[in-house]
Design an enzyme around this catalytic site. Structure first.
Site, mmCIF file in Angstrom:
data_model
loop_
_atom_site.group_PDB
_atom_site.id
_atom_site.type_symbol
_atom_site.label_atom_id
_atom_site.label_comp_id
_atom_site.label_asym_id
_atom_site.label_seq_id
_atom_site.Cartn_x
_atom_site.Cartn_y
_atom_site.Cartn_z
ATOM 1 N N ASP A 245 0.838 -1.205 0.000
ATOM 2 C CA ASP A 245 0.000 0.000 0.000
ATOM 3 C C ASP A 245 0.871 1.254 0.000
ATOM 4 O O ASP A 245 0.500 2.284 -0.570
ATOM 5 C CB ASP A 245 -0.932 -0.006 1.226
ATOM 6 C CG ASP A 245 -2.217 0.779 1.004
ATOM 7 O OD1 ASP A 245 -2.382 1.350 -0.084
ATOM 8 O OD2 ASP A 245 -3.056 0.814 1.928
ATOM 9 N N HIS B 171 -7.616 -0.259 9.233
ATOM 10 C CA HIS B 171 -6.694 0.153 8.154
ATOM 11 C C HIS B 171 -7.042 1.598 7.824
ATOM 12 O O HIS B 171 -7.892 1.877 6.998
ATOM 13 C CB HIS B 171 -6.916 -0.770 6.942
ATOM 14 C CG HIS B 171 -6.088 -0.441 5.735
ATOM 15 N ND1 HIS B 171 -5.093 -1.280 5.262
ATOM 16 C CD2 HIS B 171 -6.124 0.602 4.876
ATOM 17 C CE1 HIS B 171 -4.559 -0.767 4.168
ATOM 18 N NE2 HIS B 171 -5.166 0.373 3.908
ATOM 19 N N HIS C 15 -6.128 5.325 6.729
ATOM 20 C CA HIS C 15 -5.225 6.278 6.083
ATOM 21 C C HIS C 15 -5.254 7.587 6.873
ATOM 22 O O HIS C 15 -6.220 7.889 7.575
ATOM 23 C CB HIS C 15 -5.617 6.467 4.618
ATOM 24 C CG HIS C 15 -5.234 5.283 3.769
ATOM 25 N ND1 HIS C 15 -4.203 5.321 2.862
ATOM 26 C CD2 HIS C 15 -5.724 4.018 3.718
ATOM 27 C CE1 HIS C 15 -4.088 4.134 2.283
ATOM 28 N NE2 HIS C 15 -5.000 3.312 2.785
ATOM 29 N N CYS D 124 -4.228 4.798 -2.435
ATOM 30 C CA CYS D 124 -4.728 3.969 -3.525
ATOM 31 C C CYS D 124 -4.833 4.810 -4.792
ATOM 32 O O CYS D 124 -5.400 5.904 -4.764
ATOM 33 C CB CYS D 124 -6.093 3.406 -3.147
ATOM 34 S SG CYS D 124 -6.859 2.507 -4.494
ATOM 35 N N ASN E 7 -0.691 6.233 4.103
ATOM 36 C CA ASN E 7 -1.105 5.331 5.179
ATOM 37 C C ASN E 7 -0.606 5.924 6.487
ATOM 38 O O ASN E 7 0.350 6.699 6.518
ATOM 39 C CB ASN E 7 -0.421 3.977 4.994
ATOM 40 C CG ASN E 7 -1.007 3.176 3.862
ATOM 41 O OD1 ASN E 7 -1.964 2.457 4.054
ATOM 42 N ND2 ASN E 7 -0.446 3.320 2.668
HETATM 43 P P1 HMG Z 1 -10.535 -5.771 -15.698
HETATM 44 O O1 HMG Z 1 -9.916 -4.881 -16.758
HETATM 45 O O2 HMG Z 1 -12.021 -5.698 -15.514
HETATM 46 O O3 HMG Z 1 -10.094 -7.304 -15.869
HETATM 47 O O4 HMG Z 1 -9.812 -5.462 -14.339
HETATM 48 P P2 HMG Z 1 -10.232 -8.382 -16.968
HETATM 49 O O5 HMG Z 1 -10.462 -9.653 -16.266
HETATM 50 O O6 HMG Z 1 -11.198 -7.930 -18.037
HETATM 51 O O7 HMG Z 1 -8.756 -8.397 -17.578
HETATM 52 C C1 HMG Z 1 -8.207 -7.314 -18.295
HETATM 53 C C2 HMG Z 1 -6.716 -7.568 -18.524
HETATM 54 O O8 HMG Z 1 -6.038 -7.622 -17.263
HETATM 55 C C3 HMG Z 1 -6.432 -8.899 -19.210
HETATM 56 O O9 HMG Z 1 -5.225 -8.729 -19.954
HETATM 57 C C4 HMG Z 1 -6.155 -9.825 -18.046
HETATM 58 O O10 HMG Z 1 -5.353 -10.921 -18.400
HETATM 59 C C5 HMG Z 1 -5.397 -8.893 -17.111
HETATM 60 P P3 HMG Z 1 -5.246 -8.445 -21.539
HETATM 61 O O11 HMG Z 1 -6.011 -9.624 -22.123
HETATM 62 O O12 HMG Z 1 -5.971 -7.126 -21.715
HETATM 63 O O13 HMG Z 1 -3.783 -8.377 -21.876
HETATM 64 N N1 HMG Z 1 -5.519 -9.321 -15.712
HETATM 65 C C6 HMG Z 1 -4.487 -9.583 -14.898
HETATM 66 N N2 HMG Z 1 -3.158 -9.539 -15.103
HETATM 67 C C7 HMG Z 1 -2.373 -9.892 -14.046
HETATM 68 N N3 HMG Z 1 -2.855 -10.258 -12.840
HETATM 69 C C8 HMG Z 1 -4.174 -10.296 -12.599
HETATM 70 C C9 HMG Z 1 -5.044 -9.947 -13.676
HETATM 71 N N4 HMG Z 1 -6.383 -9.899 -13.776
HETATM 72 C C10 HMG Z 1 -6.669 -9.520 -15.031
HETATM 73 N N5 HMG Z 1 -4.647 -10.643 -11.413
HETATM 74 C C11 HMG Z 1 -9.003 -6.124 -12.175
HETATM 75 C C12 HMG Z 1 -10.186 -6.113 -13.137
HETATM 76 C C13 HMG Z 1 -9.512 -6.531 -10.810
HETATM 77 C C14 HMG Z 1 -7.956 -7.106 -12.671
HETATM 78 C C15 HMG Z 1 -8.406 -4.686 -12.160
HETATM 79 O O14 HMG Z 1 -9.419 -3.791 -11.897
HETATM 80 C C16 HMG Z 1 -7.322 -4.522 -11.128
HETATM 81 O O15 HMG Z 1 -6.256 -5.100 -11.251
HETATM 82 N N6 HMG Z 1 -7.593 -3.713 -10.092
HETATM 83 C C17 HMG Z 1 -6.683 -3.566 -8.964
HETATM 84 C C18 HMG Z 1 -6.663 -2.148 -8.471
HETATM 85 C C19 HMG Z 1 -5.734 -2.061 -7.289
HETATM 86 O O16 HMG Z 1 -4.804 -2.818 -7.163
HETATM 87 N N7 HMG Z 1 -5.987 -1.073 -6.408
HETATM 88 C C20 HMG Z 1 -5.156 -0.878 -5.254
HETATM 89 C C21 HMG Z 1 -5.299 -1.952 -4.224
HETATM 90 S S1 HMG Z 1 -6.750 -1.792 -3.218
HETATM 91 C C22 HMG Z 1 -6.315 -0.630 -2.017
HETATM 92 O O17 HMG Z 1 -5.276 -0.020 -2.098
HETATM 93 C C23 HMG Z 1 -7.232 -0.435 -0.825
HETATM 94 C C24 HMG Z 1 -6.705 -1.117 0.440
HETATM 95 O O18 HMG Z 1 -5.423 -0.609 0.776
HETATM 96 C C25 HMG Z 1 -7.675 -0.878 1.599
HETATM 97 C C26 HMG Z 1 -8.032 0.615 1.741
HETATM 98 O O19 HMG Z 1 -7.150 1.435 1.929
HETATM 99 O O20 HMG Z 1 -9.231 0.881 1.641
HETATM 100 C C27 HMG Z 1 -6.580 -2.632 0.251
HETATM 101 MG MG MG Z 2 -5.068 1.210 1.854
#
Ligand code: HMG
Ligand code: MG
Length: 284
Positions: free
Chosen positions: A14, A205, A207, A238, A247
């Site tokens: 994060d 958690h 921030h 994020c 954080n």
């Molecule tokens: P999407 O575009 O809807 O996914 O994203 P998709 O299934 O249609 O796939 C699109 C492309 O992504 C494809 O590749 C997949 O293969 C690839 P292409 O055919 O276009 O070349 N793909 C992946 N590649 C690697 N690893 C994977 C993966 N999945 C699909 N796992 C998805 C949906 C969920 C994947 C996308 O929206 C995403 O990755 N989001 C993550 C966002 C993120 O990481 N945000 C930060 C973390 S959360 C946070 O910080 C909050 C937290 O700290 C708590 C708080 O503070 O509240 C936890």
């Molecule tokens: Mg967070």
């Protein structure tokens, strides 16, 4: 003996995920190796999300392969879908996390799914992970406020918490993603969540965007929570939560807990070294 509170270190994930400059893999590995000596039981190191969505985390497998694993530490990874879980298992993550939200706007912006779609997506991830022997943690973002939808009802947080609990999450981490929660609203949210999940399986958690994270931790302690997420150096946020600053800093949480008479089991000198390393990675 002082009461024990655990800090779950999320700095390598994060803390770093929002940095614009691509941080060299070796620097991330060095940070994790430093933190491994601090006394943490859990460190979130990796995020197996789409590299198009979060480019900074694209080298998560290399980071996992490069770290020197300490026996006592569980190295955790985010896994938004089955593809993420497969990558986490291949990288030998010790535990994984599914991450949802209590607000529709953030859910769509962060993981391109409604809350209902995301929960349907998480169920097989959680089941497969548990069958593979991996503990699953659940995150809920926007537990008081959403950058897109505004204030979030405590009942909505409780509803998502109950669903993650039913999927077998061993702990649910409650995210004040944009740091707008106040102690009163965090308390109200916790009252609703505690009706469905006991304090011993919840983490805070928070921030620190508005400088209230430590106060929110204090009110959560009063409610019985004993695990808090934090990032050394106070980095991060994020990428899909506009305006979300850092954080809460691990070293600040450690110091406040010490004043309150809680023991974290952490080595403060190592924490400060880690905080220096993390801050040096921050983009100018
Ligand atoms: P999407 O575009 O809807 O996914 O994203 P998709 O299934 O249609 O796939 C699109 C492309 O992504 C494809 O590749 C997949 O293969 C690839 P292409 O055919 O276009 O070349 N793909 C992946 N590649 C690697 N690893 C994977 C993966 N999945 C699909 N796992 C998805 C949906 C969920 C994947 C996308 O929206 C995403 O990755 N989001 C993550 C966002 C993120 O990481 N945000 C930060 C973390 S959360 C946070 O910080 C909050 C937290 O700290 C708590 C708080 O503070 O509240 C936890
Ligand atoms: Mg967070």
């Amino acid at each position: 003996m002082a009461d024990r509170v655990e800090i779950f270190e999320v700095g390598p994930r994060d803390g770093l995920q929002n940095e614009k400059r691509q941080i060299p893999t070796a620097d991330k590995v060095a940070l994790v190796d430093c933190l491994s000596a601090a006394g943490f039981r859990r460190i979130e190191v990796a995020s197996f999300v789409s590299p198009k969505w979060v480019p900074q985390m694209a080298d998560s497998a290399e980071v996992m392969a490069g770290i020197a694993r300490a026996e006592a530490v569980r190295y955790a990874a985010l896994t938004p879908n089955m593809k993420g879980l497969e990558r986490a298992i291949a990288a030998r993550a010790d535990e994984v996390a599914i991450f949802g939200a209590a607000s529709e706007g953030f859910s769509k912006a962060n993981i391109n799914a409604t809350i209902a779609e995301s929960l349907a997506r998480f169920a097989p991830v959680a089941q497969t992970a548990r069958e593979a022997g991996l503990p699953v943690r659940g995150y809920i973002s926007c537990v008081t406020d959403c950058p897109y939808d505004g204030p979030v009802a405590p009942e909505k947080v409780a509803e998502v918490a109950a669903r993650l609990d039913a999927m077998g999450c061993y702990e649910i981490s409650l995210g004040d993603t944009i740091g707008q929660g106040t102690p009163a609203r965090i308390a109200e949210m916790l009252d609703a969540v505690l009706d469905v999940v006991p304090a011993g399986r919840l983490a805070g958690h928070y921030h620190d965007t508005a400088g209230r994270a430590l106060a929110n931790i204090e009110v959560s302690l009063d409610k019985g929570l004993r695990v808090f997420d934090a990032a050394v150096g106070g980095l991060g946020g994020c990428p899909y939560a506009p305006g979300a600053a850092g954080n809460v800093a691990t070293e600040a949480v450690h110091d406040r807990l010490a004043v309150l008479g809680f023991d974290t089991g952490l080595d403060r000198d190592v924490l400060l070294r880690g905080a220096d390393m993390a801050r040096a990675m921050r983009s100018p």
